[in-house]
Design a protein around this motif. Structure first.
Motif, PDB file in Angstrom:
ATOM      1  N   GLU A 373      -8.403  -4.028  -2.846  1.00 15.09           N
ATOM      2  CA  GLU A 373      -7.003  -4.286  -3.194  1.00 15.09           C
ATOM      3  C   GLU A 373      -6.075  -3.428  -2.323  1.00 15.09           C
ATOM      4  OE1 GLU A 373      -6.882  -4.933  -7.221  1.00 15.09           O
ATOM      5  OE2 GLU A 373      -4.696  -5.060  -7.365  1.00 15.09           O
ATOM      6  N   CYS A 374      -5.016  -4.036  -1.772  1.00 13.31           N
ATOM      7  CA  CYS A 374      -4.045  -3.300  -0.945  1.00 13.31           C
ATOM      8  C   CYS A 374      -2.675  -3.430  -1.585  1.00 13.31           C
ATOM      9  CB  CYS A 374      -3.951  -3.850   0.466  1.00 13.31           C
ATOM     10  SG  CYS A 374      -5.504  -4.220   1.247  1.00 13.31           S
ATOM     11  N   ARG A 375      -2.193  -2.345  -2.141  1.00 13.59           N
ATOM     12  CA  ARG A 375      -0.857  -2.325  -2.757  1.00 13.59           C
ATOM     13  C   ARG A 375      -0.041  -1.264  -2.038  1.00 13.59           C
ATOM     14  NH1 ARG A 375       1.230  -0.349  -8.666  1.00 13.59           N
ATOM     15  NH2 ARG A 375       1.489   1.578  -7.504  1.00 13.59           N
ATOM     16  N   HIS A 376       0.986  -1.697  -1.326  1.00 14.91           N
ATOM     17  CA  HIS A 376       1.718  -0.743  -0.480  1.00 14.91           C
ATOM     18  C   HIS A 376       3.221  -1.028  -0.473  1.00 14.91           C
ATOM     19  CE1 HIS A 376      -1.960   0.842   1.216  1.00 14.91           C
ATOM     20  NE2 HIS A 376      -2.351  -0.381   1.517  1.00 14.91           N
ATOM     21  N   THR A 377       3.973   0.007  -0.169  1.00 16.51           N
ATOM     22  CA  THR A 377       5.409  -0.156   0.115  1.00 16.51           C
ATOM     23  C   THR A 377       5.570  -0.053   1.624  1.00 16.51           C
ATOM     24  OG1 THR A 377       5.930   0.869  -1.986  1.00 16.51           O
ATOM     25  CG2 THR A 377       7.708   0.800  -0.346  1.00 16.51           C
ATOM     26  N   LEU A 378       5.900  -1.193   2.243  1.00 15.75           N
ATOM     27  CA  LEU A 378       5.948  -1.265   3.714  1.00 15.75           C
ATOM     28  C   LEU A 378       7.249  -1.864   4.239  1.00 15.75           C
ATOM     29  CD1 LEU A 378       2.395  -2.850   4.361  1.00 15.75           C
ATOM     30  CD2 LEU A 378       2.967  -0.423   4.224  1.00 15.75           C
ATOM     31  N   ASP A 379       7.987  -2.522   3.338  1.00 19.33           N
ATOM     32  CA  ASP A 379       9.169  -3.289   3.776  1.00 19.33           C
ATOM     33  C   ASP A 379      10.438  -2.568   3.324  1.00 19.33           C
ATOM     34  OD1 ASP A 379       7.690  -5.959   4.571  1.00 19.33           O
ATOM     35  OD2 ASP A 379       6.878  -5.328   2.645  1.00 19.33           O
ATOM     36  N   TYR A 380      11.426  -2.554   4.195  1.00 26.07           N
ATOM     37  CA  TYR A 380      12.634  -1.780   3.918  1.00 26.07           C
ATOM     38  C   TYR A 380      13.885  -2.500   4.412  1.00 26.07           C
ATOM     39  CZ  TYR A 380       8.966   1.740   3.583  1.00 26.07           C
ATOM     40  OH  TYR A 380       7.815   2.402   3.247  1.00 26.07           O
ATOM     41  N   ILE A 381      14.997  -2.185   3.751  1.00 23.98           N
ATOM     42  CA  ILE A 381      16.321  -2.546   4.282  1.00 23.98           C
ATOM     43  C   ILE A 381      17.086  -1.231   4.423  1.00 23.98           C
ATOM     44  CG2 ILE A 381      18.466  -3.827   3.954  1.00 23.98           C
ATOM     45  CD1 ILE A 381      16.976  -5.852   2.248  1.00 23.98           C
TER      46      ILE A 381
END
Ligand code: NDP
Ligand code: MG
Length: 433
Positions: A373-381
């Motif tokens: 399982e890959c749960r990540h915070t990778l996207d930003y504004i």
């Protein structure tokens, strides 16, 4: 291989003569540059071949083709993509039919939405997400600027490379998945749309979104991994769309990111836009940094290069800036820290959804690969914190909504969630126009 550089000048037939030559030279081909000037289309095709000697790729040949505008850029690209990829033509309903670039009358978004829903009638309904009001002392009289950031998942990667082991292959069928993507865009109606992993620009997003009033720009990755996938639809890349009735394009730059002075496979688009209502200018950028663990220093270098480019484009932070991206980096990574501490004075908009305003969301992508399982915070504004206010942000899906098989799924078309924010300028100078 020793290949000449050449310029072909003719009508439509060049597609065929060029593709015959390509078949001889190449294992991959990318469209490096596609512009139209004075009713002619200029197309630079970069052919590549695997060296098999450890180097990831080499450029074999680069040539320009000129043809009459009568064929239109989309058809030109589609025809070329078809000859290169020999993917089968498919049947669609009315607006979703291979959109004809000469057919430019506007589409009613409601009608397109209905068409998408008809295609999706056997699927479960879209998840409900709400906007969270973040207004502080915002007294702007102008309508907010709604920005959407989204890695939509390249079709070729989703089917051929990503290994989403819990996602049924039927959930990835393009004819339906594209409708889920369009539904998401139509539901939130962004003024500006920043996309990554776009491998259906010329045959889907450009023709449809232009009829919805958007002006689009696409910058493919020089060596897109999509090209390794059988029946691919061309390279994936970043795309930036803005509503033409709200903004005027002042300046546009396609940036191939460097890392430690070396050219890399990652790209960005940066555009300076002027708001037609207020006359205020701002810069909007989209990027997709190098993926995978072990590449943290590389991402950091790419981030530094992007920041340097944005310093120049914003004339040293004089022009307010919004940067959207799949940074492929958790907030603990160096590239995140570079953005957070840059002299461009940026803040990450989705932090404002947290109780203390200091924490990023727990995830923006959640998938199950063979590796687990890959749960990540990778996207930003990212946004200029002194020049812009975040008036609201779209909340994320809960774990329960995402479901046990995670993303993508029959309900959600990508492994990354879309991020959507409403911005306004902090101060409204009188008489500025
Ligand atoms: N045809 C040719 O001549 C060449 C082909 N290539 C191909 O390109 C690749 C490198 O390109 P580059 O741009 O650096 O690619 P990246 O490493 O940046 O990744 C490319 C894509 O793969 C996805 N990805 C991330 N992690 C995984 C994973 N564990 N398994 C599967 N997919 C994953 C990423 O999605 P996300 O961002 O959503 O995580 C991203 O969109 C090579 O692996 C090769 O396949 C490269 C050079 C030449
Ligand atoms: Mg991906």
């Amino acid at each position: 291989m020793n290949c000449p550089s050449r310029k072909l000048e003719s009508g439509n037939s060049f597609i065929y003569s060029a593709s015959v030559e390509m078949a001889l030279y190449m294992t991959t081909a990318t469209i490096e540059l596609l512009v139209s000037v004075d009713s002619k289309v200029y197309l630079t095709v970069v052919l590549g071949e695997k060296s098999g000697k450890g180097a990831e790729c080499v450029t074999v040949i680069s040539f320009s083709v000129v043809c009459s505008m009568g064929t239109g850029t989309s058809r030109l690209y589609s025809a070329l993509a078809k000859t290169l990829n020999s993917s089968a033509a498919s049947q669609h309903p009315e607006y979703l039919v291979s959109p004809d670039p000469e057919h430019l009358e506007p589409i009613d978004p409601k009608e397109l939405l209905e068409e998408c829903r008809a295609v999706l009638h056997t699927r479960p309904p879209r998840y409900q997400r709400d906007f969270v009001d973040l207004r502080t002392d915002c007294s702007s009289t102008h309508p907010p600027i709604r920005v959407m950031q989204w890695n939509i998942l390249a079709q070729a990667l989703g089917e051929g490379k990503d290994n989403f082991v819990q996602c049924p292959v039927e959930a990835l069928k393009w004819e339906e998945r594209k409708c889920l993507i369009l539904e998401e865009i139509l539901a939130y109606q962004p003024d500006i749309l920043c996309l990554q992993e776009v491998d259906h620009y010329f045959d889907t997003f450009q023709p449809l979104l232009s009829r919805l009033g958007y002006q689009g720009t696409f910058f493919p990755k020089p060596w897109s991994p999509c090209l390794d996938v059988e029946h691919n639809n061309g390279p994936d890349g970043c795309a930036l769309f803005f509503l033409q009735n709200r903004f005027k394009l002042i300046n546009s730059a396609n940036i191939r990111l460097t890392a430690m002075t070396l050219k890399t496979n990652q790209v960005a688009i940066a555009q300076t836009l002027e708001c037609k209502e207020s006359g205020r200018q701002f810069c909007i950028a989209v990027t997709h940094l190098k993926a995978r663990t072990g590449w943290e220093r590389f991402r950091s270098a790419q981030g530094c290069d992007l920041l340097q480019n944005l310093q120049n484009i914003t004339q040293g932070a004089k022009i307010p800036l919004i940067v959207c991206g799949d940074f492929n980096a958790e907030p603990t990574e160096e590239v995140y820290k570079h953005f957070a501490s840059s002299s461009l004075n940026l803040n990450s908009a989705y932090k404002l959804l947290s109780a203390d305003g200091q924490s990023e969301p727990p995830y923006t992508t959640w998938k199950i690969r063979t590796s687990g399982e890959c749960r990540h915070t990778l996207d930003y504004i990212w946004y200029s914190k002194h020049a812009l206010n975040v008036r609201s942000a779209l909340d994320l899906l809960t774990e329960e909504q995402i479901g046990p098989n995670r993303l993508p799924s029959f309900n959600y078309p990508s492994d990354h969630l879309s991020l959507v924010c409403d911005f306004s300028f902090t101060e409204e100078p009188d008489g500025l126009l």
